[in-house]
Design a protein around this motif. Structure first.
Motif, PDB file in Angstrom:
ATOM      1  N   ASP A 228       0.819  -1.217   0.000  1.00 19.34           N
ATOM      2  CA  ASP A 228       0.000   0.000   0.000  1.00 19.34           C
ATOM      3  C   ASP A 228       0.848   1.260   0.000  1.00 19.34           C
ATOM      4  O   ASP A 228       0.491   2.260  -0.609  1.00 19.34           O
ATOM      5  CB  ASP A 228      -0.898   0.024   1.246  1.00 19.34           C
ATOM      6  CG  ASP A 228      -2.308  -0.413   0.912  1.00 19.34           C
ATOM      7  OD1 ASP A 228      -2.661  -0.348  -0.285  1.00 19.34           O
ATOM      8  OD2 ASP A 228      -3.036  -0.821   1.829  1.00 19.34           O
ATOM      9  N   GLN A 229       1.996   1.192   0.699  1.00 13.07           N
ATOM     10  CA  GLN A 229       2.830   2.384   0.827  1.00 13.07           C
ATOM     11  C   GLN A 229       3.599   2.696  -0.434  1.00 13.07           C
ATOM     12  O   GLN A 229       4.002   3.832  -0.657  1.00 13.07           O
ATOM     13  CB  GLN A 229       3.825   2.206   1.984  1.00 13.07           C
ATOM     14  CG  GLN A 229       3.136   2.132   3.321  1.00 13.07           C
ATOM     15  CD  GLN A 229       4.112   1.756   4.417  1.00 13.07           C
ATOM     16  OE1 GLN A 229       5.305   2.059   4.323  1.00 13.07           O
ATOM     17  NE2 GLN A 229       3.615   1.105   5.442  1.00 13.07           N
ATOM     18  N   ASN A 230       3.884   1.697  -1.275  1.00 14.21           N
ATOM     19  CA  ASN A 230       4.734   2.016  -2.427  1.00 14.21           C
ATOM     20  C   ASN A 230       4.221   1.479  -3.761  1.00 14.21           C
ATOM     21  O   ASN A 230       4.827   1.717  -4.791  1.00 14.21           O
ATOM     22  CB  ASN A 230       6.168   1.536  -2.179  1.00 14.21           C
ATOM     23  CG  ASN A 230       6.199   0.067  -1.830  1.00 14.21           C
ATOM     24  OD1 ASN A 230       5.381  -0.698  -2.328  1.00 14.21           O
ATOM     25  ND2 ASN A 230       7.121  -0.327  -0.990  1.00 14.21           N
ATOM     26  N   LYS A 231       3.125   0.688  -3.718  1.00 18.09           N
ATOM     27  CA  LYS A 231       2.452   0.247  -4.953  1.00 18.09           C
ATOM     28  C   LYS A 231       3.395  -0.257  -6.033  1.00 18.09           C
ATOM     29  O   LYS A 231       3.451   0.248  -7.153  1.00 18.09           O
ATOM     30  CB  LYS A 231       1.584   1.380  -5.517  1.00 18.09           C
ATOM     31  CG  LYS A 231       0.348   1.662  -4.674  1.00 18.09           C
ATOM     32  CD  LYS A 231      -0.749   0.686  -4.979  1.00 18.09           C
ATOM     33  CE  LYS A 231      -1.780   0.491  -3.881  1.00 18.09           C
ATOM     34  NZ  LYS A 231      -2.420   1.611  -3.289  1.00 18.09           N
ATOM     35  N   LYS A 232       4.198  -1.260  -5.666  1.00 12.83           N
ATOM     36  CA  LYS A 232       5.017  -1.943  -6.667  1.00 12.83           C
ATOM     37  C   LYS A 232       4.102  -2.783  -7.551  1.00 12.83           C
ATOM     38  O   LYS A 232       2.965  -3.082  -7.189  1.00 12.83           O
ATOM     39  CB  LYS A 232       6.001  -2.889  -5.987  1.00 12.83           C
ATOM     40  CG  LYS A 232       6.943  -2.221  -5.042  1.00 12.83           C
ATOM     41  CD  LYS A 232       7.835  -1.295  -5.787  1.00 12.83           C
ATOM     42  CE  LYS A 232       8.683  -0.501  -4.806  1.00 12.83           C
ATOM     43  NZ  LYS A 232       9.240   0.678  -5.434  1.00 12.83           N
ATOM     44  N   THR A 233       4.654  -3.221  -8.681  1.00 14.72           N
ATOM     45  CA  THR A 233       3.975  -4.242  -9.455  1.00 14.72           C
ATOM     46  C   THR A 233       4.327  -5.580  -8.802  1.00 14.72           C
ATOM     47  O   THR A 233       5.497  -5.866  -8.600  1.00 14.72           O
ATOM     48  CB  THR A 233       4.501  -4.238 -10.902  1.00 14.72           C
ATOM     49  OG1 THR A 233       4.425  -2.900 -11.404  1.00 14.72           O
ATOM     50  CG2 THR A 233       3.700  -5.172 -11.780  1.00 14.72           C
ATOM     51  N   VAL A 234       3.298  -6.367  -8.454  1.00 17.69           N
ATOM     52  CA  VAL A 234       3.584  -7.643  -7.796  1.00 17.69           C
ATOM     53  C   VAL A 234       2.969  -8.797  -8.585  1.00 17.69           C
ATOM     54  O   VAL A 234       1.815  -8.722  -9.003  1.00 17.69           O
ATOM     55  CB  VAL A 234       3.021  -7.670  -6.355  1.00 17.69           C
ATOM     56  CG1 VAL A 234       3.285  -9.021  -5.705  1.00 17.69           C
ATOM     57  CG2 VAL A 234       3.633  -6.562  -5.514  1.00 17.69           C
TER      58      VAL A 234
END
Ligand SMILES: Nc1ncnc2c1ncn2[C@@H]1O[C@H](COP(=O)(O)OP(=O)(O)OP(=O)(O)O)[C@@H](O)[C@H]1O
Ligand SMILES: [Mg+2]
Lengths: 255, 271
Positions: free
Chosen positions: B199-205
C-alpha cells in the motif's frame, strides 16, 4: 550443578579431570601389581621421558622427518583432492562416470597397497609422502563432492536474480557454502595422512617417529615406546583440534 | 531543494512500478524422456502498480513463468517484456524476487541477507545497512537483525525474504509461493503485512500461490492457469475495494470469486 557442567569452564575442568583420572588409574594399576610393569611402565616414568624426548636431538630429528612428510603430503594432496571432488560434484558428465569409482575405492583398506608403494618409490621420504597422500585423497575427494552438492540451487537462483556476477557467485555463494564441509574433509584427510605416514614408517624405514616407535617396541624399550606413543598422540590431537576449531568457526551458521 | 531530494531517495520509493507483459510464451523442457511441453501460448499483461496472482494446478508452469519474468529462464518461444523491453537476463535494479524460505543465505545474518542485493550492486556499506535495518523494522524484525536464519522461525525467515525483496526498491516484485511453508495463521498475518507494505509504495507484484483465499484477498487480478501444458484459462478481476479487511472474506463477493477460481481449477485438473 548441571549449570556448572554446561558452562565452558565446567566442561573443560571435567575433561581435564578425566584425563588426570586415567593417568592416576594407570599409575595405581602398575604400582599395585594389577598390571605388569615390564609390559606397561607407569606414567611416572613415561611422562618425564616424553618431556625429556623433546630435548633429545635424535628424537627431534625423527619428529622433524615425520612432520615434514606429513605436511608435504598434505600440501600436495589437499588441492588435488579438492579439485577432483569439485569437478565430480559440479559436472554431471564426470560425476556420473567417476564418482562410483571413488566410492568403491574409498572402502578398500589402503594399507594392503603399501608393498606396491615400496616397489614403486623405495623406502625413503618420497614413499612416505606418496603413501600419506594416497591414504588421504579418498576422504578429501568425497567431502569435496559433498561440499559441491551442498550448494543449494535456491541460493544460486536468488543470487543470479539479484544480479550476482560470476565472481560474486564463486566468492559470496560457493565459497562460504562449501567451506565448512571442505575444512571437515581436510581434517579427516589429515588424520588419514598422519596414519598413512606413521604406518609406512613403522613397516619399513630408516627415520621418523614411526621408525623410532617400531624399533623401541621390537627391542622391548617399554618406557621409550609409551613415551613415543604419547608424543604421536599429542601431535595428532593438536593438529586435529586446530582444524576442528577452524571448522566450527567457518561453520557456525550450520546451527 | 537538496534537502527534499535527500528525503525522496531515502523514503521507500515514490515510483509506481513498471508494467510487465508475457507475449505468446511457449516453453519446452528437455528431459530424459524427450521434450516436455510446459507452457503453451501464454499471454497476459500486468499493469504497473497492480497486484496480480497466478494460480493453477501443480506442475502447470507457474514457477517456470516466474523464472522467465526474473530473467533466469529464456522461453523457447515468445517473450517477456518490462516497460515494453524484452527481458533477456536478470534485471536486478527493476525486479525483486521472493522464493520459498530456503533461499535465505544461512551463513548471513538477517540484516546481511536483506542487504545482499544492494551489496551485489556495490552500494555503500552505511547506505545499505540503513536501508536493511529500516526494512527489517517494517516487517517487525527490528530486534532480530543480527540473527542467522537457523535462529529464526519459518514466519520470521519469510519476513526477512520479503524485506530483502523490497529493500532494493525494485519496480516489480515476483513472489513464488512465499508463504507455502507456513501455517495458516502466520500466512494470513504475513499476507496482511505484505498488503500494508505494498500500500505504501504500490510496486507491481506477481504472486504465485496455491491458496485461493490468499489469491482473492491480496490481488487486483488473478490469472488462472490450466493443467500442463499451462495456458491462461481466465483472468479474473477481483472487484473488492481496497484497503482489504478480514471482514471481506465473509462477503458474498469474496465467496463467489473464490468459487469461480476453484471451479476452473477443478475442471482443468479433472481432464
Ligand atoms: N528444469 C526443468 N527441467 C525439466 N522439466 C522441468 C524443469 N522445471 C520444470 N519442469 C517441468 O515443467 C512443468 C512445470 O513446472 P513448474 O515448476 O513451473 O510448475 P508449477 O506450476 O510451479 O508447479 P507447483 O505448483 O508444483 O510449484 C512440470 O511438469 C515440471 O516437471
Ligand atoms: Mg512452483
Amino acid at each position: 550443578m548441571s549449570h556448572g557442567l554446561a558452562s565452558r569452564a565446567g566442561r573443560i575442568s571435567a575433561q581435564i579431570g578425566i584425563v588426570v583420572a586415567i593417568f592416576l588409574f594407570w599409575e595405581v594399576a602398575v604400582q599395585t601389581g594389577m598390571a605388569n610393569a615390564r609390559v606397561l611402565p607407569p606414567p611416572s616414568l613415561v611422562l618425564p621421558r616424553a618431556v625429556a624426548m623433546l630435548g633429545d636431538p635424535v628424537v627431534l630429528y625423527n619428529l622433524w622427518i615425520t612432520s615434514a612428510q606429513v605436511l608435504l603430503a598434505f600440501v600436495l594432496v589437499a588441492p588435488i583432492g579438492i579439485a577432483i571432488g569439485l569437478l565430480l560434484g559440479e559436472s554431471d558428465y564426470f560425476g556420473r562416470a567417476f564418482k562410483p569409482f571413488f566410492f568403491f575405492l574409498a572402502s578398500v583398506p589402503k594399507s594392503v597397497f603399501l608393498p606396491v608403494f615400496i616397489l614403486a618409490f623405495g623406502i625413503g621420504f618420497t614413499q612416505k609422502v606418496a603413501f600419506g597422500m594416497f591414504q588421504a585423497i579418498f576422504v578429501l575427494v568425497i567431502s569435496a563432492i559433498a561440499a559441491a552438492e551442498s550448494v543449494s540451487s535456491d541460493f544460486l537462483k536468488t543470487a543470479r536474480a539479484y544480479g550476482a556476477s560470476r565472481r560474486q557467485l564463486y566468492l559470496d555463494i560457493y565459497l562460504p557454502a562449501m567451506l565448512p564441509v571442505i575444512v571437515e574433509g581436510l581434517r579427516l584427510g589429515m588424520i588419514f595422512n598422519i596414519t598413512g605416514v606413521l604406518f609406512a614408517e613403522m613397516y619399513v624405514s630408516r627415520a621418523g617417529l614411526g621408525h623410532l616407535v617400531s624399533t623401541w617396541g621390537m627391542s622391548f624399550q617399554m618406557v621409550n615406546l609409551f613415551a613415543g606413543i604419547l608424543l604421536a598422540a599429542a601431535l595428532s590431537i593438536a593438529v586435529n583440534e586446530a582444524l576442528r576449531w577452524y571448522e566450527n568457526k567457518v561453520g557456525a551458521w550450520r546451527g | 531543494m537538496a534537502g527534499l531530494k535527500m528525503v525522496r531517495t531515502d523514503s521507500v520509493a515514490a515510483s509506481a512500478g513498471a508494467d510487465l507483459r508475457a507475449e505468446n510464451i511457449t516453453h519446452m523442457f528437455d528431459t530424459d524422456d524427450g521434450a516436455l511441453l510446459a507452457l503453451k501460448d501464454v499471454s497476459f499483461t500486468v499493469e504497473a502498480g497492480t497486484f496480480v496472482g497466478l494460480v493453477g494446478p501443480s506442475g502447470c508452469g507457474k514457477s517456470s513463468l516466474l523464472l522467465m519474468m526474473a530473467g533466469l529462464l529464456l522461453p523457447t518461444d515468445g517473450r517477456i517484456a518490462v516497460r515494453g523491453e524484452t527481458v533477456s537476463g536478470p534485471l536486478p535494479e527493476d525486479i525483486g524476487v521472493v522464493f520459498q524460505e530456503s533461499s535465505l543465505l544461512p551463513w548471513k545474518t538477517a540484516r546481511e541477507n536483506v542487504e545482499f542485493p544492494l551489496y551485489l550492486r556495490g552500494v555503500d556499506r552505511q547506505v545499505r545497512e540503513k536501508a536493511a535495518l529500516k526494512m527489517l523494522d517494517l516487517v517487525g524484525l527490528g530486534e532480530f537483525t543480527e540473527r542467522r536464519p537457523h535462529e529464526l522461525s519459518g514466519g520470521m525467515k519469510q519476513r526477512v525474504a520479503i524485506a530483502r525483496g523490497f529493500c532494493q526498491d525494485p519496480e516489480i516484485l515476483l513472489m513464488d509461493e512465499p508463504f507455502a511453508a507456513l501455517d495458516e495463521q502466520t500466512r494470513m498475518t504475513l499476507g496482511d503485512e505484505l498488503l500494508h507494505i505494498w500500500d505504501q509504495n504500490k510496486k507491481t507484484v506477481v504472486f504465485v500461490t496455491h491458496s485461493l483465499t490468499e489469491a482473492v484477498f491480496l490481488c487486483d487480478k488473478v490469472l488462472v492457469m490450466s493443467a500442463r501444458p499451462g495456458q491462461i484459462l481466465k483472468e479474473i478481476d477481483i472487484t473488492l475495494p481496497r484497503p482489504r479487511t478480514y471482514e471481506m472474506m465473509a462477503t458474498e463477493t469474496f465467496g463467489q470469486l473464490r468459487a469461480e477460481i476453484w471451479e476452473l481449477i477443478r475442471e482443468t485438473q479433472a481432464k
